[in-house]
Design a protein around this motif. Structure first.
Motif, PDB file in Angstrom:
ATOM      1  N   TYR A  89      54.650 -26.862 -32.980  1.00  0.00           N
ATOM      2  CA  TYR A  89      55.579 -27.417 -31.990  1.00  0.00           C
ATOM      3  C   TYR A  89      56.731 -26.452 -31.733  1.00  0.00           C
ATOM      4  O   TYR A  89      57.211 -26.331 -30.600  1.00  0.00           O
ATOM      5  CB  TYR A  89      56.109 -28.757 -32.467  1.00  0.00           C
ATOM      6  N   ARG A  90      57.149 -25.755 -32.773  1.00  0.00           N
ATOM      7  CA  ARG A  90      58.201 -24.757 -32.605  1.00  0.00           C
ATOM      8  C   ARG A  90      57.717 -23.609 -31.720  1.00  0.00           C
ATOM      9  O   ARG A  90      58.450 -23.129 -30.850  1.00  0.00           O
ATOM     10  CB  ARG A  90      58.625 -24.224 -33.976  1.00  0.00           C
ATOM     11  N   ALA A  91      56.473 -23.188 -31.921  1.00  0.00           N
ATOM     12  CA  ALA A  91      55.898 -22.118 -31.103  1.00  0.00           C
ATOM     13  C   ALA A  91      55.764 -22.548 -29.646  1.00  0.00           C
ATOM     14  O   ALA A  91      56.066 -21.773 -28.726  1.00  0.00           O
ATOM     15  CB  ALA A  91      54.536 -21.714 -31.666  1.00  0.00           C
ATOM     16  N   GLY A 263      57.023 -12.377 -34.977  1.00  0.00           N
ATOM     17  CA  GLY A 263      57.882 -13.507 -34.631  1.00  0.00           C
ATOM     18  C   GLY A 263      59.301 -13.331 -35.114  1.00  0.00           C
ATOM     19  O   GLY A 263      60.125 -14.234 -34.981  1.00  0.00           O
ATOM     20  N   SER A 264      59.599 -12.150 -35.675  1.00  0.00           N
ATOM     21  CA  SER A 264      60.962 -11.868 -36.146  1.00  0.00           C
ATOM     22  C   SER A 264      61.923 -11.847 -34.953  1.00  0.00           C
ATOM     23  O   SER A 264      61.513 -11.598 -33.812  1.00  0.00           O
ATOM     24  CB  SER A 264      60.990 -10.520 -36.867  1.00  0.00           C
ATOM     25  N   PHE A 276      48.539 -18.367 -32.718  1.00  0.00           N
ATOM     26  CA  PHE A 276      47.090 -18.158 -32.765  1.00  0.00           C
ATOM     27  C   PHE A 276      46.755 -16.875 -33.519  1.00  0.00           C
ATOM     28  O   PHE A 276      45.839 -16.847 -34.352  1.00  0.00           O
ATOM     29  CB  PHE A 276      46.514 -18.095 -31.353  1.00  0.00           C
ATOM     30  N   TYR A 277      47.492 -15.801 -33.228  1.00  0.00           N
ATOM     31  CA  TYR A 277      47.201 -14.512 -33.865  1.00  0.00           C
ATOM     32  C   TYR A 277      47.378 -14.607 -35.387  1.00  0.00           C
ATOM     33  O   TYR A 277      46.547 -14.097 -36.142  1.00  0.00           O
ATOM     34  CB  TYR A 277      48.128 -13.436 -33.297  1.00  0.00           C
ATOM     35  N   GLN A 278      48.459 -15.246 -35.793  1.00  0.00           N
ATOM     36  CA  GLN A 278      48.720 -15.360 -37.231  1.00  0.00           C
ATOM     37  C   GLN A 278      47.616 -16.128 -37.935  1.00  0.00           C
ATOM     38  O   GLN A 278      47.101 -15.699 -38.980  1.00  0.00           O
ATOM     39  CB  GLN A 278      50.065 -16.063 -37.468  1.00  0.00           C
ATOM     40  N   TYR A 288      40.602 -22.695 -36.878  1.00  0.00           N
ATOM     41  CA  TYR A 288      41.941 -23.251 -36.671  1.00  0.00           C
ATOM     42  C   TYR A 288      42.622 -22.559 -35.487  1.00  0.00           C
ATOM     43  O   TYR A 288      43.233 -23.207 -34.641  1.00  0.00           O
ATOM     44  CB  TYR A 288      42.761 -23.068 -37.946  1.00  0.00           C
ATOM     45  N   GLY A 289      42.495 -21.238 -35.435  1.00  0.00           N
ATOM     46  CA  GLY A 289      43.088 -20.498 -34.328  1.00  0.00           C
ATOM     47  C   GLY A 289      42.474 -20.864 -32.987  1.00  0.00           C
ATOM     48  O   GLY A 289      43.173 -20.948 -31.977  1.00  0.00           O
TER      49      GLY A 289
END
Length: 315
Positions: A89-91, A263-264, A276-278, A288-289
């Motif tokens: 949700y944050r993404a 994401g830094s 998705f990449y992570q 999952y991705g």
């Protein structure tokens, strides 16, 4: 003999009719259109539809990227897990913030630029080229340049600080990093919007403006009641494309995160794509991705539908 002759004649008539029908089909504009579209459709199916179909199937599996032959069907478990993950949700929120900030601004700026270079001025061809160059320039290169400009103590941050913004290194600050990404997106996409709007402006019938002048319409009235409505389909196209590209931002985030985690800083620039990449690539959990990709697709679909409804109502 007569019966045989009749049969031969019937065959000739049938052959001529089939040839005539085939010729009509080949000569029609619709057939020509499909013929020219065929290469694109084949590539689209191969490079986009088929991979998405694979992702959709993988989203219902417990699949490791390093051992896809051992994938197991687990139903909706990936979707349930994602919808319970606060990081997802944050993404999504970060992606929405980029789109909400960048898409309207790049659309408006692109229209203004198109109007300016559509005037009878000297060197307008040069201005068109200069405005369009950022769109075809490497995203990594532009991000690197902007990272130098938006460091603490540079003339850019000093100037922006006069308007109440913090004199900080924007891409390293959790409060400004996402805005920094939006600025990069606006800078790169304005040229594309300008070119598309410019083609639309040149198609607006001149007699509409002449009629408006005869009726005493001001420049603003002509722009509001002639230009804007005529460009509405183009506006929808630009907004839709920009929205999709805004959700797909990755290179800029990877560039500012090269000395830290993706994401830094501190996850301030995590988006749906980095999520998705992570999970799908870095952690090899492709099932999952893939579920995240499918949800991502439907999010864009819903937003595009809402944009279409909004533009229709305004029209």
């Amino acid at each position: 003999m007569r019966a045989g002759g009749d049969t031969t004649a019937e065959r000739r008539i049938t052959t001529k009719e089939s040839q005539s029908w085939l010729r009509k089909v080949l000569d029609s504009d619709l057939s020509v259109g499909w013929l020219f579209s065929l290469p694109f459709l084949v590539l689209w199916v191969w490079w986009f539809f088929y991979p998405f179909l694979q992702s959709f199937i993988r989203s219902f599996q417990d699949a490791n990227f390093a051992a896809l032959d051992q994938a197991k069907f687990i139903g909706l478990q990936n979707y349930v897990k994602i919808l319970q993950d606060h990081e997802f949700y944050r993404a999504v929120l970060h992606s929405l913030e980029i789109v909400v900030i960048a898409v309207p601004l790049q659309t408006i700026i692109g229209l203004i630029m198109a109007i300016l270079v559509n005037q009878k001025i000297k060197g307008k061809g040069l201005f068109r080229t200069l405005f369009f160059i950022p769109y075809i320039t490497s995203q990594i290169a532009i991000t690197t340049v902007f990272m130098t400009l938006f460091k603490q103590g540079t003339f850019v941050t000093d100037f922006i600080g006069l308007f109440g913004f913090g004199n900080v290194t924007w891409f390293a600050d959790t409060h400004y990093a996402l805005v920094f990404i939006a600025i990069l997106f606006i800078f790169q996409q304005c040229g594309f919007s300008m070119i598309v709007y410019l083609s639309g402006l040149q198609e607006v019938p001149k007699d509409l403006y002449e009629a408006g002048q005869i009726d005493g319409a001001s420049r603003w009235a002509q722009f509001r009641y002639i230009t804007v409505p005529y460009l509405k389909p183009i506006t929808f196209f630009i907004v839709s494309v920009a929205t999709i590209l805004g959700f797909q931002i990755f290179d800029q985030i990877a560039a500012i995160s090269r000395y830290g985690a993706l994401g830094s800083p501190a996850g301030a620039t995590n988006t749906v794509v980095t999520y998705f990449y992570q999970n799908g690539i870095r952690y090899l959990n492709i099932g999952y991705g893939s579920a995240a990709v499918v949800l991502f697709f439907f999010i864009i679909l819903i937003i595009t539908f809402l944009q279409k409804k909004l533009l229709d109502e305004k029209g």
